[in-house]
Design a protein around this motif. Structure first.
Motif, PDB file in Angstrom:
ATOM      1  N   GLU A  92       0.802  -1.225   0.000  1.00 25.37           N
ATOM      2  CA  GLU A  92       0.000   0.000   0.000  1.00 25.37           C
ATOM      3  C   GLU A  92       0.834   1.273   0.000  1.00 25.37           C
ATOM      4  O   GLU A  92       0.420   2.279  -0.594  1.00 25.37           O
ATOM      5  CB  GLU A  92      -0.957  -0.012   1.197  1.00 25.37           C
ATOM      6  CG  GLU A  92      -2.078  -1.041   1.025  1.00 25.37           C
ATOM      7  CD  GLU A  92      -3.078  -1.049   2.160  1.00 25.37           C
ATOM      8  OE1 GLU A  92      -4.274  -1.297   1.901  1.00 25.37           O
ATOM      9  OE2 GLU A  92      -2.678  -0.817   3.325  1.00 25.37           O
ATOM     10  N   ILE A  93       1.996   1.266   0.659  1.00 23.16           N
ATOM     11  CA  ILE A  93       2.763   2.515   0.694  1.00 23.16           C
ATOM     12  C   ILE A  93       4.089   2.438  -0.042  1.00 23.16           C
ATOM     13  O   ILE A  93       4.757   3.456  -0.216  1.00 23.16           O
ATOM     14  CB  ILE A  93       2.999   2.999   2.135  1.00 23.16           C
ATOM     15  CG1 ILE A  93       4.018   2.112   2.876  1.00 23.16           C
ATOM     16  CG2 ILE A  93       1.700   3.096   2.903  1.00 23.16           C
ATOM     17  CD1 ILE A  93       4.483   2.716   4.192  1.00 23.16           C
ATOM     18  N   GLY A  94       4.491   1.246  -0.487  1.00 25.72           N
ATOM     19  CA  GLY A  94       5.717   1.138  -1.274  1.00 25.72           C
ATOM     20  C   GLY A  94       6.985   1.015  -0.461  1.00 25.72           C
ATOM     21  O   GLY A  94       8.083   1.160  -1.013  1.00 25.72           O
ATOM     22  N   ARG A  95       6.877   0.726   0.835  1.00 28.33           N
ATOM     23  CA  ARG A  95       8.094   0.516   1.624  1.00 28.33           C
ATOM     24  C   ARG A  95       8.666  -0.866   1.324  1.00 28.33           C
ATOM     25  O   ARG A  95       7.902  -1.831   1.177  1.00 28.33           O
ATOM     26  CB  ARG A  95       7.797   0.635   3.111  1.00 28.33           C
ATOM     27  CG  ARG A  95       9.080   0.532   3.966  1.00 28.33           C
ATOM     28  CD  ARG A  95       8.788   0.544   5.435  1.00 28.33           C
ATOM     29  NE  ARG A  95       8.023   1.716   5.804  1.00 28.33           N
ATOM     30  CZ  ARG A  95       7.304   1.805   6.925  1.00 28.33           C
ATOM     31  NH1 ARG A  95       7.231   0.774   7.751  1.00 28.33           N
ATOM     32  NH2 ARG A  95       6.646   2.907   7.202  1.00 28.33           N
ATOM     33  N   PRO A  96       9.978  -1.000   1.228  1.00 31.50           N
ATOM     34  CA  PRO A  96      10.569  -2.315   0.948  1.00 31.50           C
ATOM     35  C   PRO A  96      10.113  -3.367   1.956  1.00 31.50           C
ATOM     36  O   PRO A  96      10.061  -3.104   3.166  1.00 31.50           O
ATOM     37  CB  PRO A  96      12.072  -2.049   1.054  1.00 31.50           C
ATOM     38  CG  PRO A  96      12.226  -0.615   0.680  1.00 31.50           C
ATOM     39  CD  PRO A  96      11.006   0.064   1.229  1.00 31.50           C
ATOM     40  N   ILE A  97       9.785  -4.541   1.455  1.00 34.33           N
ATOM     41  CA  ILE A  97       9.278  -5.614   2.296  1.00 34.33           C
ATOM     42  C   ILE A  97      10.295  -6.001   3.364  1.00 34.33           C
ATOM     43  O   ILE A  97       9.927  -6.396   4.476  1.00 34.33           O
ATOM     44  CB  ILE A  97       8.889  -6.851   1.436  1.00 34.33           C
ATOM     45  CG1 ILE A  97       8.171  -7.904   2.291  1.00 34.33           C
ATOM     46  CG2 ILE A  97      10.095  -7.433   0.723  1.00 34.33           C
ATOM     47  CD1 ILE A  97       6.843  -7.449   2.851  1.00 34.33           C
ATOM     48  N   SER A  98      11.585  -5.828   3.063  1.00 31.81           N
ATOM     49  CA  SER A  98      12.627  -6.169   4.032  1.00 31.81           C
ATOM     50  C   SER A  98      12.595  -5.259   5.254  1.00 31.81           C
ATOM     51  O   SER A  98      13.172  -5.581   6.290  1.00 31.81           O
ATOM     52  CB  SER A  98      14.011  -6.073   3.366  1.00 31.81           C
ATOM     53  OG  SER A  98      14.249  -4.753   2.889  1.00 31.81           O
ATOM     54  N   GLN A  99      11.909  -4.119   5.162  1.00 31.09           N
ATOM     55  CA  GLN A  99      11.864  -3.155   6.264  1.00 31.09           C
ATOM     56  C   GLN A  99      10.491  -3.084   6.928  1.00 31.09           C
ATOM     57  O   GLN A  99      10.316  -2.367   7.923  1.00 31.09           O
ATOM     58  CB  GLN A  99      12.243  -1.764   5.737  1.00 31.09           C
ATOM     59  CG  GLN A  99      13.617  -1.701   5.095  1.00 31.09           C
ATOM     60  CD  GLN A  99      13.849  -0.414   4.311  1.00 31.09           C
ATOM     61  OE1 GLN A  99      13.122   0.568   4.482  1.00 31.09           O
ATOM     62  NE2 GLN A  99      14.854  -0.417   3.455  1.00 31.09           N
TER      63      GLN A  99
END
Length: 479
Positions: A92-99
């Motif tokens: 939804e917000i585009g933050r890297p999945i690793s974070q």
């Protein structure tokens, strides 16, 4: 229930649709529709208020010890959904999945912390000078309306839901329309943990269709907002009409003062890490960099290297270290700020534009600017994007004065090897939170919030639950 799309939660029941047309959520990486969300309006607000009114007497009467047990169960239910919540957040917000799981963990800590706070709602008894006892009792303030932003879609609602439930208040949450699935998963965890119907409700949809009705409702006795300063000012004016209590975590424009006696290269690494986290879309992100003149070259060299080492890409790719901005409007604003700074004499050290290999998504290169004048818009307005404007200073007094030159006072940071300078910076920087040689200022057990145009009230720490309580004095005297 197994959640795979956004729902509203009203009176203990999840709703897939309302009478209004559902709203799309746009993927910031691809600009395609992720999913549709229910669009709540006046009818759903009134229904939610009715359920909250009915739930208030029973929930406020539940002993804090028992409310604490439910909060701890919410934390465990959140743990069971950790991966699903992280995936929804990332999409939804585009933050890297690793974070993304890191934010879920921080939200879980909020529920565990406020479980303990619920257990410690003791009040106090004071022996009266005139005889008898003076009894000070905390009571729930009443129904709470919570409005949260999209940039931290798990931790921001948790910071509002957890203290409200701990204090004995029903809470109606209106999340940003960008993050309905993330919020739905939080709500599912709360329901599964045993939160009674009407005690937590979620109204998805447009702010203009929901918020004004909650603000006019006399029975809503407190609002909690995480959002921009202009929105905060508007809600404060509306809250005055019914004398609602307000907690406001508003805009920030955090300065960073880097002294020559610090470990400059290590400071630059920290600055880059936290500046470009979540593509710079963090209310406490370091935004204005004041570096002592004699070491600015060393600082810039290291910060540019760190920026260039970031891997820009799709948020669901585990190798991605920086995703897109969440909204097209956000990218447009940041591009305008970069252009203005360059026009006024700033130099682009790296980045500055859209990546050539991305023709979809709201991507912007991590950017470092040098020689940025104080009158550039980016030194005055919060960028909320991946741009680091760097300028220099000669004296510490000058650096502190320029760091305090905006009306915002959320967070401020400094790097120094001198204890005396650290004390001076801590005292001199006007902010609700100050980090010396560290950006780690957000903890469940400490107060989070700002001063001046950055808002009022605190989230987190033992202070936060006080904003959800009325304090009653009883003079207990016998004839």
């Amino acid at each position: 229930m197994s959640v795979d799309q956004p729902y509203a939660l009203i009176g203990g029941a999840f709703r897939k649709k309302t009478q209004q047309e559902s709203l799309p959520v746009i993927d910031p990486c691809t600009e395609e529709v992720l999913w549709l969300q229910p669009a709540c309006g006046a009818a759903e607000v009134e229904e939610a208020l009715e359920y909250a009114r009915a739930a208030l007497p029973a929930w406020s009467a539940v002993h804090g010890w028992e409310r604490g047990k439910i909060l701890r169960r919410i934390a465990r239910e959140m743990e069971a959904r950790r991966s699903a919540i992280a995936r929804a957040l990332s999409a939804e917000i585009g933050r890297p999945i690793s974070q993304s799981e890191g934010e879920v963990n921080a939200a879980i800590e909020q529920f565990d912390w406020f479980a303990g706070e619920a257990e410690r709602l003791f009040g106090e008894t004071i022996r009266s000078r005139q005889g008898g006892r003076l009894i000070v009792t905390p009571e729930p303030v009443g129904i709470v309306a919570a409005f949260s932003a999209w940039n931290f879609p798990v931790n921001l609602p948790a910071r509002k839901i957890a203290p409200a439930l701990a204090a004995g208040c029903p809470v109606i949450v209106r999340p940003s329309e960008q993050v309905p699935l993330t919020t739905t998963l939080i709500a599912e965890a709360c329901v599964s943990a045993g939160v009674p119907a009407g005690v937590l409700q979620v109204l998805t949809g447009r702010a203009n269709d929901i918020v004004p009705h909650l603000m006019r409702a006399e029975e809503v006795r407190k609002i909690s907002l995480t959002g921009s300063t202009p929105v905060g000012k508007m809600l404060l004016a509306q809250a005055a009409e019914t004398v609602k209590r307000c907690s406001m975590e508003l805009g920030g424009h955090s300065p960073v003062v880097v002294c020559a006696d610090s470990d400059v290269e290590a400071a630059a690494v920290q600055c880059a890490t936290f500046k470009f986290r979540n593509a710079g879309q963090v209310c406490i992100a370091p935004n204005r960099f004041y570096v002592e003149e004699s070491v600015v070259g060393k600082f810039l060299e290291k910060m540019v290297a760190e920026a260039r080492a970031l891997k820009l890409g799709d948020s669901r790719d585990p190798d991605t270290t920086m995703g897109p901005l969440t909204l097209a409007s956000g990218r447009n604003k940041v591009e305008g700020l970069i252009a203005d700074a360059v026009q006024r004499g700033a130099r682009i050290e790296t980045g500055g534009g859209r990546p050539e290999d991305r023709n979809k998504g709201f991507f912007l290169e991590p950017t470092v600017l040098s020689n940025v004048p104080d009158d550039a818009r980016i030194m005055i307005e919060e960028p909320f994007g991946p741009v680091a404007p760097v300028t220099t200073f000669r004296t510490l007094d000058d650096a502190i004065a320029r760091a305090n030159s905006t009306p915002y006072g959320l967070a401020a940071y400094a790097f120094t090897g001198s204890a005396a300078k650290a004390e001076k910076l801590s005292a001199g920087l006007r902010a609700g939170m100050v980090g010396i040689n560290s950006f780690l200022i957000a903890h469940a057990e400490t107060p989070f919030g700002g001063v001046d145009h950055s808002g009022m009230g605190r989230e987190g720490g033992r202070q936060a639950i006080q904003d959800y309580q009325n304090i009653k004095l009883t003079n207990m005297t016998w004839a």
